[in-house]
Design an enzyme around this catalytic site. Structure first.
Site, PDB file in Angstrom:
ATOM      1  N   CYS A 127       0.598  -1.160  -0.026  1.00  0.00           N
ATOM      2  CA  CYS A 127       0.012  -0.034  -0.055  1.00  0.00           C
ATOM      3  C   CYS A 127       0.902   1.356  -0.025  1.00  0.00           C
ATOM      4  CB  CYS A 127      -1.008  -0.136   1.217  1.00  0.00           C
ATOM      5  SG  CYS A 127      -0.325  -0.503   2.819  1.00  0.00           S
ATOM      6  N   HIS A 240      -2.575   6.544   3.731  1.00  0.00           N
ATOM      7  CA  HIS A 240      -1.134   6.686   4.017  1.00  0.00           C
ATOM      8  C   HIS A 240      -0.482   7.900   3.454  1.00  0.00           C
ATOM      9  CE1 HIS A 240      -1.597   2.645   5.598  1.00  0.00           C
ATOM     10  NE2 HIS A 240      -0.774   2.236   4.597  1.00  0.00           N
TER      11      HIS A 240
HETATM   12  N1  NAP Z   1      -5.217  -3.058   5.141  1.00  0.00           N
HETATM   13  C1  NAP Z   1      -4.320  -2.399   4.185  1.00  0.00           C
HETATM   14  O1  NAP Z   1      -4.145  -1.322   3.969  1.00  0.00           O
HETATM   15  C2  NAP Z   1      -3.787  -3.516   3.315  1.00  0.00           C
HETATM   16  C3  NAP Z   1      -3.396  -3.012   2.096  1.00  0.00           C
HETATM   17  C4  NAP Z   1      -2.698  -3.833   1.108  1.00  0.00           C
HETATM   18  C5  NAP Z   1      -2.680  -5.270   1.414  1.00  0.00           C
HETATM   19  N2  NAP Z   1      -3.134  -5.842   2.452  1.00  0.00           N
HETATM   20  C6  NAP Z   1      -3.087  -7.149   2.700  1.00  0.00           C
HETATM   21  O2  NAP Z   1      -4.469  -7.416   2.889  1.00  0.00           O
HETATM   22  C7  NAP Z   1      -4.836  -8.582   3.924  1.00  0.00           C
HETATM   23  C8  NAP Z   1      -5.862  -8.377   4.653  1.00  0.00           C
HETATM   24  O3  NAP Z   1      -5.768  -7.193   5.327  1.00  0.00           O
HETATM   25  P1  NAP Z   1      -6.534  -6.492   6.244  1.00  0.00           P
HETATM   26  O4  NAP Z   1      -5.888  -5.262   6.567  1.00  0.00           O
HETATM   27  O5  NAP Z   1      -8.050  -6.584   5.508  1.00  0.00           O
HETATM   28  O6  NAP Z   1      -6.764  -7.358   7.625  1.00  0.00           O
HETATM   29  P2  NAP Z   1      -8.013  -7.572   8.664  1.00  0.00           P
HETATM   30  O7  NAP Z   1      -9.030  -6.358   8.739  1.00  0.00           O
HETATM   31  O8  NAP Z   1      -7.307  -8.203   9.931  1.00  0.00           O
HETATM   32  O9  NAP Z   1      -8.761  -8.892   7.986  1.00  0.00           O
HETATM   33  C9  NAP Z   1      -8.373 -10.057   7.738  1.00  0.00           C
HETATM   34  C10 NAP Z   1      -9.447 -11.043   7.081  1.00  0.00           C
HETATM   35  O10 NAP Z   1      -8.613 -12.435   6.838  1.00  0.00           O
HETATM   36  C11 NAP Z   1      -9.623 -13.288   7.208  1.00  0.00           C
HETATM   37  N3  NAP Z   1      -8.906 -14.427   7.917  1.00  0.00           N
HETATM   38  C12 NAP Z   1      -8.016 -14.368   8.950  1.00  0.00           C
HETATM   39  N4  NAP Z   1      -7.766 -15.537   9.128  1.00  0.00           N
HETATM   40  C13 NAP Z   1      -8.187 -16.452   8.311  1.00  0.00           C
HETATM   41  C14 NAP Z   1      -8.261 -17.809   7.858  1.00  0.00           C
HETATM   42  N5  NAP Z   1      -7.658 -18.851   8.820  1.00  0.00           N
HETATM   43  N6  NAP Z   1      -9.124 -18.477   7.162  1.00  0.00           N
HETATM   44  C15 NAP Z   1     -10.008 -17.707   6.468  1.00  0.00           C
HETATM   45  N7  NAP Z   1      -9.718 -15.973   6.537  1.00  0.00           N
HETATM   46  C16 NAP Z   1      -8.974 -15.629   7.519  1.00  0.00           C
HETATM   47  C17 NAP Z   1     -10.203 -12.611   8.295  1.00  0.00           C
HETATM   48  O11 NAP Z   1     -11.607 -13.240   8.391  1.00  0.00           O
HETATM   49  P3  NAP Z   1     -12.330 -13.386  10.067  1.00  0.00           P
HETATM   50  O12 NAP Z   1     -13.033 -12.122  10.040  1.00  0.00           O
HETATM   51  O13 NAP Z   1     -13.111 -14.547   9.682  1.00  0.00           O
HETATM   52  O14 NAP Z   1     -11.134 -13.522  11.025  1.00  0.00           O
HETATM   53  C18 NAP Z   1     -10.584 -11.131   7.709  1.00  0.00           C
HETATM   54  O15 NAP Z   1     -11.510 -11.400   6.594  1.00  0.00           O
HETATM   55  C19 NAP Z   1      -3.252  -8.739   4.413  1.00  0.00           C
HETATM   56  O16 NAP Z   1      -2.698  -9.849   3.685  1.00  0.00           O
HETATM   57  C20 NAP Z   1      -2.638  -7.778   4.209  1.00  0.00           C
HETATM   58  O17 NAP Z   1      -1.147  -7.590   4.245  1.00  0.00           O
HETATM   59  C21 NAP Z   1      -3.854  -4.901   3.657  1.00  0.00           C
END
Ligand code: NAP
Length: 335
Positions: A127, A240
């Site tokens: 990001c 950001h």
């Molecule tokens: N946030 C950002 O700005 C951003 C930017 C670029 C990339 N990313 C990437 O995007 C991904 C998610 O980030 P996020 O910020 O959205 O995190 P988040 O809000 O913590 O969400 C995590 C998601 O993953 C699911 N998950 C976790 N453990 C799992 C499992 N064992 N099996 C299936 N689903 C599972 C969660 O489901 P439950 O609700 O059921 O736990 C939730 O839907 C990461 O890889 C991160 O590096 C994030």
């Protein structure tokens, strides 16, 4: 019309994916939200109708054309091959595959053609790196680029939903005089600034800083480009910011850079400091564009430019860019 799975649909990025698919009118016949067993059966909305979360398993991708993954690198490594096996194209938001030589790492405004001939998995960049290359590409094309030094000011939504909650709770606790122990970050993030995102290596850089450098080089097609990043977490909820210093191959004026930014796809120039106008996270949150301002000639280098950039990490840094990749695949016939 396409059947689309959103892996991590209950998360900060996954939830934004649903909104971005709706807003951009992506042609979806079936929307399948997937997450952990904890969320099985949870109701989400898509286009005003309820959709129900299913548990992520190897069998969850039957009939799916496009799978947008944002559930962490481990889930991507485990389940993306099953999705490809089932016939889906995977667009992955984690860092699991970004540096694989046979996986395109794409920001459509910058290197859309890298999508051609993909082998089923496409990576969405970090990001900080995604908006950075949107701003660097027009300058690199015009006068060449030799070095990039970037300091990021990253919002807590970049860490996910738990970190958003942590900043809220710590802020309330701090103001009420009863702070709780941090659980997401190693130090309190409320009223603080943490020069620490991801783990440190023996060189002193963090994983996030190495990703920004490596991904910037890959997307600009410049393995030789000198890049150094300092990534910092700040108590901002969404979007950001980046302080960017570059050295170009040929000298370029600040005015020429402004003109390049005005004509560049996905960029908005906000550069009128005399009237207090420059990009701000609170203005960029919820927007899909990359905002650039404070453009000036760097007094410390004869071919130096300094500028300030802000972009919504959940949108251009994640969901919007992933949906743009899906749109490119559809319109170019590369699905
Ligand atoms: N946030 C950002 O700005 C951003 C930017 C670029 C990339 N990313 C990437 O995007 C991904 C998610 O980030 P996020 O910020 O959205 O995190 P988040 O809000 O913590 O969400 C995590 C998601 O993953 C699911 N998950 C976790 N453990 C799992 C499992 N064992 N099996 C299936 N689903 C599972 C969660 O489901 P439950 O609700 O059921 O736990 C939730 O839907 C990461 O890889 C991160 O590096 C994030």
């Amino acid at each position: 019309m396409f059947r689309v799975a959103v892996v991590g649909a209950t998360g900060a990025v996954g939830g934004t994916m649903l909104r971005v698919l709706e807003e951009r009118g992506f042609p979806v016949t079936e929307l399948r939200p997937l997450a952990s067993a904890r969320s099985n059966g949870r109701q989400l909305d898509y286009l005003g109708k309820p959709v129900y979360v299913e548990t992520l398993t190897d069998d969850a991708f039957e009939g799916i054309d496009i799978a947008l993954f944002s559930a962490g690198g481990d889930r991507s490594r485990t389940f993306a091959p099953a999705a490809v096996e089932a016939g889906a194209v995977v667009i992955d938001n984690s860092s699991a595959f970004r540096m694989d030589a046979n996986v395109p790492l794409v920001v459509p405004e910058v290197n859309e053609s890298d999508l051609e001939g993909h082998s089923g998995i496409i990576a969405n960049p970090n990001c900080v790196a995604a908006p950075l290359v949107v701003a660097l590409k027009p300058i690199a094309d015009a006068v060449g680029l030799e070095r990039v030094v970037v300091a990021s000011y990253q919002s807590v939504s970049g860490t996910g939903t738990a970190a958003i909650e942590e900043l809220l709770e710590e802020t309330r606790g701090y103001l009420a005089g009863n702070e709780r122990e941090p659980s997401v970050y190693p130090h309190p993030i409320a009223f603080n600034v943490l020069p620490h995102i991801d783990t440190f290596d023996e060189s002193g850089y963090t994983g996030e800083e190495r990703k920004v450098a490596a991904e910037t080089r890959k997307m600009l097609g410049r393995p030789d480009l000198a890049v150094s990043a300092t990534c910092v977490r700040v108590p901002v909820f969404q979007a950001h910011s980046e302080a960017i210093h570059i050295e170009t191959s040929e000298k370029i004026s600040a005015q020429h850079v402004r003109e390049l930014m005005m004509g560049a796809p996905g960029l908005v120039l906000v550069d009128d400091p005399a009237h207090n106008r420059y990009p701000l996270p609170r203005d960029a949150a919820g927007r899909d564009e990359v905002f650039v301002g404070r453009i000036r000639e760097d007094v410390s280098h004869p071919r130096g430019i300094a500028m300030w950039l802000v972009a919504d990490n959940l949108r251009k840094g994640a969901a919007t860019n992933a949906v743009q990749i899906a749109e490119s695949l559809v319109t170019r016939g590369w699905l």
